[in-house]
Write a protein that holds these residues in place. Structure first.
Motif, short mmCIF file in Angstrom:
data_model
loop_
_atom_site.label_atom_id
_atom_site.label_comp_id
_atom_site.label_asym_id
_atom_site.label_seq_id
_atom_site.Cartn_x
_atom_site.Cartn_y
_atom_site.Cartn_z
N ALA A 27 0.79 -1.26 0.07
CA ALA A 27 0.01 -0.14 -0.03
C ALA A 27 1.03 1.36 -0.20
CB ALA A 27 -0.99 -0.05 1.41
N PRO A 28 0.48 2.37 -0.83
CA PRO A 28 1.42 3.57 -0.71
C PRO A 28 1.26 4.18 0.53
CG PRO A 28 -0.63 3.86 -1.97
CD PRO A 28 -0.91 2.45 -1.41
N ASN A 29 2.15 5.27 0.78
CA ASN A 29 2.20 5.99 1.74
C ASN A 29 0.98 7.23 1.51
OD1 ASN A 29 2.48 8.49 3.28
ND2 ASN A 29 4.76 7.81 3.60
N ARG A 30 -0.16 7.25 2.23
CA ARG A 30 -1.22 7.93 2.27
C ARG A 30 -1.16 9.26 3.30
NH1 ARG A 30 -5.30 5.12 -0.38
NH2 ARG A 30 -6.20 7.20 -0.28
N ARG A 31 -0.02 9.67 3.75
CA ARG A 31 -0.16 10.73 4.61
C ARG A 31 -0.81 12.08 4.11
NH1 ARG A 31 0.58 7.38 6.88
NH2 ARG A 31 -1.51 7.86 7.84
N ASN A 32 -0.52 12.20 2.71
CA ASN A 32 -1.34 13.37 2.33
C ASN A 32 -3.01 13.46 2.16
OD1 ASN A 32 1.26 14.57 1.65
ND2 ASN A 32 1.16 13.82 -0.35
N THR A 33 -3.32 12.04 2.06
CA THR A 33 -4.78 11.81 2.18
C THR A 33 -5.16 12.35 3.88
OG1 THR A 33 -4.62 10.14 0.51
CG2 THR A 33 -6.64 10.24 2.00
N GLU A 34 -4.39 11.77 4.58
CA GLU A 34 -4.75 12.05 6.13
C GLU A 34 -4.56 13.59 6.49
OE1 GLU A 34 -2.76 9.78 9.81
OE2 GLU A 34 -1.51 11.57 9.17
#
Length: 479
Positions: A27-34
């Motif tokens: 799974a990709p890093n989703r910190r921008n979504t967070e």
């Protein structure tokens, strides 16, 4: 192989390594979504804060800017810590918890502003904001200090001892009139703490470690009795101890909610670990039987059951001596709210008095946001539970799977127990609604719970090519 397969053999480990291309580990890093979701989770309570001020005074609240900046700063710090120490964790858990916490603060401030509560129910918004900040500090501490969730497995039996001490401690401290018969708080001067909120996390660690070692014995070494598969006596011993513990809590502390939560949590984890439906039946028989016996002997529990059976008895011409008005008032608040609610700041839920912003804060939300708002709140809670269970499915180790299932189940059971009591579905328990209700112990403990789930999620979603944080090897299962 089931969804929650806890097998740890070398063959299964090799199969999982061979299938890494289709697992959540890539799974990709989703910190921008967070970050985007966090912005929404902060802005929405700020608009709710402004709505309350306009509805009650006709002007924007003087502290709206400070509130928005404070919540935004806390959320941003938590997000930056996530980027550094848990970059692959689930992107929705932190925004969901932030949104619920922010809405709870708004409703507590709204009820403070009504100025018509009992004198002993002091203005609590500032105090709750302080506890929320401490809860986020605990969240950050867990994210930074807990390098690997598997470290917790070492403390399986220590966790059991600590949880027993926490659960038994309130019985040795004098209760106060404001406790209304339940001995679940420890009072030291003006400071009070509810240790049961922390015990649910510590007990989950014990259950996870114990069941990871004993799952084969509980699932396979059993005898058939009246259609149910029962384990051997030496394997059943700890289960009987937990059942007796829940009954003793109910007797000595008159705490119906914690008793239901702890035993229900263990039954759910047993079912997940062993995949035997008989455990659900066995657990229901034991819990219902024990609660029935105690309800017949304990006056406080009996009073709550009577109030559940007839919530409007307190409003009759000859109300019972120990009747309760809160359930009936809350049901009337729900009815007054209708589908769309009366609007934030325009209800009369302060009539519920002391419980309006603690046990019965759902009644306040139900009146002012209506059925639509209540459905939205339960959807937020459901998303937290769903993301926790998804973390359990993706976890690579059996301990992490059980721990994620246990924490998610404990959270879901607490929401069900509180919402069921407030709406009249089950007897009232006196527990606090996670993140929404007034209560420092509850908000701090639930922030810690979210942090542990995020650490498990980070380990599960981390790409296979990237090394995990260095940690000592997990202990070998005890024979």
């Amino acid at each position: 192989m089931s969804t929650f397969d806890l097998s740890n053999s070398s063959t299964d480990r090799g199969a999982r390594r061979a299938n890494t291309t289709i697992t959540p580990q890539n799974a990709p890093n989703r910190r921008n979504t967070e970050l985007a979701m966090l912005a929404f989770a902060v802005v929405l309570p700020v608009f709710a804060y402004a709505n309350v001020g306009l509805a009650m005074d006709g002007t924007l609240p003087a502290g709206m800017l400070a509130y928005g900046l404070g919540m935004g700063a806390l959320a941003l710090v938590a997000h930056l810590v996530m980027r550094r120490f848990a970059p692959y964790a689930d992107p929705l858990l932190l925004p969901l918890a932030t949104l619920l916490n922010g809405l709870g603060l708004v409703m507590i401030w709204r009820l403070d502003k009504a100025g018509k509560l009992l004198a002993s129910n002091y203005p609590a918004a500032a105090n709750q904001l302080m506890w929320s900040g401490l809860g986020i500090a605990f969240f950050i501490g867990v994210i930074v200090l807990l390098k690997d969730h598997r470290i917790l497995q070492r403390y399986t039996y220590i966790s059991m001892a600590v949880a027993l001490v926490l659960l038994a401690a309130p019985a040795f401290f004098p209760s106060r009139p404001g406790d209304f018969g339940a001995k679940i708080w420890i009072h030291i001067g003006s400071f009070s703490i509810q240790p049961g909120e922390f015990a649910k996390i510590i007990l989950t660690i014990f259950f996870s470690g114990y069941l990871m070692v004993k799952r084969d014995a509980l699932a396979l070494a059993s005898r058939r009795f009246m259609g149910l598969y029962l384990p051997r006596g030496r394997d059943l011993g700890p289960i009987i101890v937990v059942w007796l513990l829940s009954i003793l809590i109910l007797i000595f502390e008159t705490d119906l909610g914690s008793s239901f939560l702890f035993f229900g949590l263990f039954v759910v984890m047993l079912y997940v670990a062993t995949e035997r439906t008989s455990w659900i039946v066995f657990g229901l028989i034991m819990s219902i039987g024990g609660a029935t016996v105690v309800a017949m002997a304990e006056p406080h529990v009996k009073t709550r059951i009577n109030a559940w059976l007839d919530p409007m008895a307190a409003f009759g011409p000859h109300p019972p001596a120990q009747s309760s008005e809160q359930i009936g008032q809350t049901l009337m608040a729900f009815g007054s709210g209708g589908v769309t609610g009366s609007g934030l700041g325009q209800g009369r839920s302060w009539l519920i008095q002391f419980a309006a912003k603690s046990d019965f804060i759902l009644g306040s939300f139900g009146e002012e946001l209506g059925l639509t708002g209540m459905m939205a709140l339960f959807l937020l809670y459901g998303l937290i539970v769903q993301r926790g269970l998804r973390t359990a499915v993706a976890a690579r180790d059996p301990f992490g799977k059980l721990l994620a299932v246990g924490l998610s189940s404990a959270f879901a059971l607490q929401v069900f127990v509180v919402a069921g009591g407030v709406t009249g579905l089950i007897p009232l328990t006196g527990m606090t609604m996670p993140f929404l209700a007034q209560g420092g112990s509850s908000v701090v403990a639930n922030w810690a719970l979210i942090a542990i789930l995020l650490k498990i999620s980070d380990s599960a979603r981390r790409p296979a090519a990237e090394p995990e944080p260095a940690t000592a090897p997990s202990p070998a299962p005890a024979r």
